[in-house]
Design an enzyme around this catalytic site. Structure first.
Site, PDB file in Angstrom:
ATOM      1  N   CYS A  86     -14.595  21.038  -0.558  1.00 29.92           N
ATOM      2  CA  CYS A  86     -14.750  21.471   0.576  1.00 29.92           C
ATOM      3  C   CYS A  86     -15.923  22.765   0.435  1.00 29.92           C
ATOM      4  CB  CYS A  86     -13.574  22.153   0.966  1.00 29.92           C
ATOM      5  SG  CYS A  86     -13.655  22.834   2.729  1.00 29.92           S
ATOM      6  N   HIS A  98      -9.925  14.925   6.207  1.00 29.64           N
ATOM      7  CA  HIS A  98     -10.887  16.712   6.552  1.00 29.64           C
ATOM      8  C   HIS A  98     -10.852  17.413   7.303  1.00 29.64           C
ATOM      9  CE1 HIS A  98     -11.898  19.364   2.547  1.00 29.64           C
ATOM     10  NE2 HIS A  98     -12.718  19.712   3.723  1.00 29.64           N
ATOM     11  N   GLU A  99     -12.202  16.582   7.964  1.00 32.58           N
ATOM     12  CA  GLU A  99     -12.939  17.566   8.609  1.00 32.58           C
ATOM     13  C   GLU A  99     -12.191  17.841   9.779  1.00 32.58           C
ATOM     14  OE1 GLU A  99     -16.052  18.855   7.917  1.00 32.58           O
ATOM     15  OE2 GLU A  99     -15.556  18.205   5.736  1.00 32.58           O
ATOM     16  N   HIS A 154     -10.176  20.525   9.988  1.00 36.90           N
ATOM     17  CA  HIS A 154     -11.284  22.265  10.073  1.00 36.90           C
ATOM     18  C   HIS A 154     -11.098  22.734  11.415  1.00 36.90           C
ATOM     19  CE1 HIS A 154     -13.350  23.315   6.131  1.00 36.90           C
ATOM     20  NE2 HIS A 154     -13.445  21.770   6.082  1.00 36.90           N
TER      21      HIS A 154
HETATM   22 CO    CO Z   1     -13.860  21.243   3.601  1.00 38.20          CO
END
Ligand code: CO
Length: 174
Positions: A96, A138-139, A142
């Site tokens: 990341c 993953h995004e 966030h």
């Molecule tokens: Co990330």
């Protein structure tokens, strides 16, 4: 915000822990934000994706460049993404931009069905079980203030926390 390069927010920055706000206006500002995110991602060689909170903007926008070839026109922008269905899990190593030098094996579903809006506000759906699936998960985390290290087992997390404290002392992270 213009389409300039922004500073990537590093682990420890409170914006990375906020739940990002839904986008309701599909206007020039949104396009500027997406362009700025793309420029910022391309300025970081290892970057293949970025979520708006990583440049300090708490809005539900993520961009993904899966060409690895830095093709500006091939960037996928997901606005207000919603992961609807998931399947069996698999382990893939993740990194990341907000965690320089940290790579960890993370368990997540292999296949997802995601609904999102494009920059015009049109609703799109996508089903994928390729690496794209992993990146979208993953995004999208966030956007909910969840970081990939949160998905480690508690033992592995404790080991990583030690490493993170050292990096913080060295000033690599905050
Ligand atoms: Co990330």
């Amino acid at each position: 915000m213009s389409d300039e390069i922004e500073r990537i927010r590093i682990y420890g920055d409170p914006v990375l822990r906020k739940k990002a706000e839904e986008v309701t206006e599909f206007d020039g500002n949104l396009e500027d934000l997406a362009n700025c995110m793309t420029e910022t991602m391309f300025a970081n060689e290892s970057g293949i994706a970025l979520a708006a909170p990583q440049i300090g903007v708490s809005r539900r926008v993520e961009i993904i460049d899966l060409t690895f070839g830095k093709e500006f026109d091939n960037v996928l922008t997901l606005v207000n993404p919603e992961i609807l269905e998931t399947g069996d899990e698999e382990v893939i190593e993740e990194g990341c931009l907000s965690f320089p030098g940290i790579f960890e094996d993370i368990v997540r579903p292999k296949k997802i069905h995601v609904r999102y809006q494009d920059l015009n506000g049109d609703v799109k759906e996508l089903e994928t079980d390729t690496f794209l699936s992993r990146v979208i998960q993953h995004e999208t985390d966030h956007l909910d203030g969840i970081l990939f290290v949160d998905r480690l087992s508690s033992v592995k997390r404790a080991m990583l926390d030690k490493k993170l404290r050292i990096l913080a002392k060295e000033g690599v992270i905050e």
